[in-house]
Write an enzyme that holds these catalytic residues in place. Structure first.
Site, mmCIF file in Angstrom:
data_model
loop_
_atom_site.group_PDB
_atom_site.id
_atom_site.type_symbol
_atom_site.label_atom_id
_atom_site.label_comp_id
_atom_site.label_asym_id
_atom_site.label_seq_id
_atom_site.Cartn_x
_atom_site.Cartn_y
_atom_site.Cartn_z
ATOM 1 N N LYS A 85 0.849 -1.201 0.000
ATOM 2 C CA LYS A 85 0.000 0.000 0.000
ATOM 3 C C LYS A 85 0.880 1.245 0.000
ATOM 4 O O LYS A 85 1.931 1.268 0.661
ATOM 5 C CB LYS A 85 -0.904 -0.035 1.242
ATOM 6 C CG LYS A 85 -1.994 1.025 1.263
ATOM 7 C CD LYS A 85 -2.925 0.825 2.465
ATOM 8 C CE LYS A 85 -4.029 1.866 2.526
ATOM 9 N NZ LYS A 85 -4.943 1.678 3.673
ATOM 10 N N SER A 160 -9.844 1.587 2.577
ATOM 11 C CA SER A 160 -8.990 2.385 1.734
ATOM 12 C C SER A 160 -7.902 1.574 1.026
ATOM 13 O O SER A 160 -7.284 2.070 0.085
ATOM 14 C CB SER A 160 -8.314 3.452 2.584
ATOM 15 O OG SER A 160 -7.482 2.860 3.562
ATOM 16 N N SER A 184 -10.117 -0.813 6.843
ATOM 17 C CA SER A 184 -9.550 -0.694 5.494
ATOM 18 C C SER A 184 -8.815 -1.908 4.969
ATOM 19 O O SER A 184 -8.400 -1.921 3.813
ATOM 20 C CB SER A 184 -8.606 0.505 5.417
ATOM 21 O OG SER A 184 -9.357 1.667 5.269
HETATM 22 N N1 GLN Z 1 -13.284 3.533 5.822
HETATM 23 C C1 GLN Z 1 -12.812 4.031 7.086
HETATM 24 C C2 GLN Z 1 -12.537 5.497 7.000
HETATM 25 O O1 GLN Z 1 -12.749 6.074 5.971
HETATM 26 C C3 GLN Z 1 -11.610 3.252 7.508
HETATM 27 C C4 GLN Z 1 -10.343 3.746 6.956
HETATM 28 C C5 GLN Z 1 -9.176 2.898 7.307
HETATM 29 O O2 GLN Z 1 -9.319 1.852 7.945
HETATM 30 N N2 GLN Z 1 -8.013 3.363 6.936
HETATM 31 O O3 GLN Z 1 -12.123 6.110 7.943
#
Ligand code: GLN
Length: 473
Positions: A85, A160, A184
């Protein structure tokens, strides 16, 4: 041609060891898939195809891995292509966190997890797309354009870590690293039919991970099977003196053995009917595997999402304050220092990032700190306590990973609708607990469904064993 899409790390490892396959062949097959599909799917932001004085290309890494295997010094990951990532630092490589703000940022050191992968001889094949600064549930928030779900390109791969998940499904890598602050890793794993695991907070070092929300962030693995995910996890977990919060799981690990699964039924509202049916089927399989099912009451769970959306933006606003065009990040010239900050931050950050910085600054500001931030922490503690109490009675808590399957692009324009995708995943981050998303068949549209098991602190290793039990193995 090697069928990378259906090859596991375990199987590839065996073949490499027996000499039936070389890492060069395997990596070449991944590179071929990238060449063929990346332009359309937008998964890789950079493929490591040329060597530099600071970093070897994927093929050069593969050649070294093949030598190592030949000499009998391979590990389970030697020669295995892994995607990273874009928020995990690699010496001499750009790490943009999916943002224009860090478009030209080049890392000067390897994250702890990268050091570990390199030591194991894994082949780091490239860096993959993500929501800007890991904020999102669809990878539509990347400054470099959205990632398409390889299983259905009209749909999102989740976020994400959408690029990480998509790279594995598309046969561009055999495993990937993502980061999970509120879901995410687990949510994109669920949308792409993979195993995704968020470790116990502190068991994987955060050194070299671009911080989103430091009390919630964890790096973890994506793979096709739990065994594969465990191979990656075993490699990256461990004590690191560069992260003062890091812990040695080997000394702390526990194995729940009450043979009871907890189900917070009251909390399962707003879930798609097909996912609920799948959930019930999963409970039946667990019963067959010898587990008792127990309804548990967790009245604080419903506050997880609101608490998350106070604590997370507060930490985001603090962590990103250094990206101001003066100390770090994109710089736009202006007439005064304030003007430089304003222009740089306006140009560097996308709308979702700006929204969260504003929200976070608000909840931390004088006069609102007690009303929001402090109160959120009190509820967070209650959520932690509630989990601790429940784990005296059950081994794991089962919920679907997400309330829906992968949605279409643009379907969740309202940010709150998007935030609701994480309803089942954020509580593990708030309580620091390990949780895994396991593929559980598909919907009538053929879209993957994921089931999430959350375990007590330090039960990480045991989570990887559940998938086999579900399959009756
Ligand atoms: N979807 C969640 C957010 O937008 C989690 C993001 C993540 O785990 N990095 O905050």
């Amino acid at each position: 041609m090697i069928d990378v899409k259906n090859l596991t790390i375990e199987k590839a490892g065996e073949m490499l060891k027996k000499g039936e396959l070389t890492s060069v062949e395997l990596v070449s097959a991944c590179l071929e898939n990238i060449k063929e599909k990346n332009q359309d799917l937008n998964i890789f932001l950079e493929v490591f195809d040329t060597s530099t004085p600071l970093s070897a290309s994927a093929l050069d890494q593969a050649k070294i891995a093949d030598e190592r295997i030949k000499n009998g010094q391979g590990t389970k990951l030697t020669g295995i292509p892994i995607a990273i990532k874009d928020n995990i630092l690699m010496t001499g490589k750009k790490t943009s966190s999916g943002s224009k703000m860090l478009e030209n940022y080049v890392a000067t050191y390897d994250a702890f997890v990268i050091q570990k992968l390199k030591k194991a001889g894994a082949v780091i094949i490239g860096r993959v797309n993500m929501d800007e600064f890991a904020m999102g549930s669809s990878t539509e928030n990347s400054a470099y354009g959205p990632v398409k779900n390889p299983l259905d390109p009209s749909r999102v791969p989740g976020g994400s870590s959408g690029g990480s998940a998509a790279s594995v499904v598309a046969g561009m890598a055999l495993g990937a690293l993502g980061s999970d602050t509120g879901g995410s890793i687990r949510q994109p794993a669920s949308f792409c039919g993979l195993v995704g695991m968020k470790p116990t907070y502190d068991t994987v070092s955060r050194s070299g991970l671009t911080a989103m929300s430091s009390s919630l962030d964890q790096i973890g693995p994506f793979a096709k099977t739990s065994e594969d995910a465990k191979i990656i996890f075993d490699c990256i977990a461990g004590l690191d003196e560069m992260d003062s919060t890091s812990l040695d799981l080997a000394k702390l690990k526990i194995k729940p053995n009450k043979k009871v699964i907890g189900v917070p039924r009251d909390f399962l509202q707003g879930v798609d009917a097909e996912i609920l049916q799948n959930f019930e089927n999963t409970l039946e399989k667990l019963k067959k595997a010898g587990y008792a099912i127990k309804d548990v009451s967790m009245p604080h769970l419903k506050y997880s999402l609101p608490v998350y959306y106070i604590i997370m933006p507060a930490e985001v606003s603090t962590n990103l304050s250094r990206l101001d065009g003066v100390r770090y990040g994109l710089r736009k010239d202006g007439e005064s220092v304030f003007d430089v900050l304003k222009k740089s931050r306006s140009a560097g950050f996308g709308p979702e990032t700006r929204r969260r910085i504003i929200l976070g600054t608000y909840v931390l500001s004088h006069g609102y700190f007690d009303a929001y931030y402090n109160k959120a922490w009190k509820v967070r503690r209650a959520i932690m306590q509630e989990h601790e109490d429940i784990f005296k009675e059950v081994d794991y808590i089962l919920t679907p990973t997400t309330p829906t399957t992968a949605f279409k692009f643009g379907e969740k324009k309202d940010p709150v609708q998007m935030y609701l995708s994480d309803i089942f995943t954020v509580s593990a981050n708030l309580a620091g607990l390990p949780a895994i998303s396991i593929p559980s068949g598909t919907s009538s549209l053929g879209l993957p469904i994921g089931m999430q098991f959350t375990g007590p602190l330090f039960s990480d290793e045991s989570l990887f064993a559940i998938e086999k039990k579900l399959k009756g193995e």
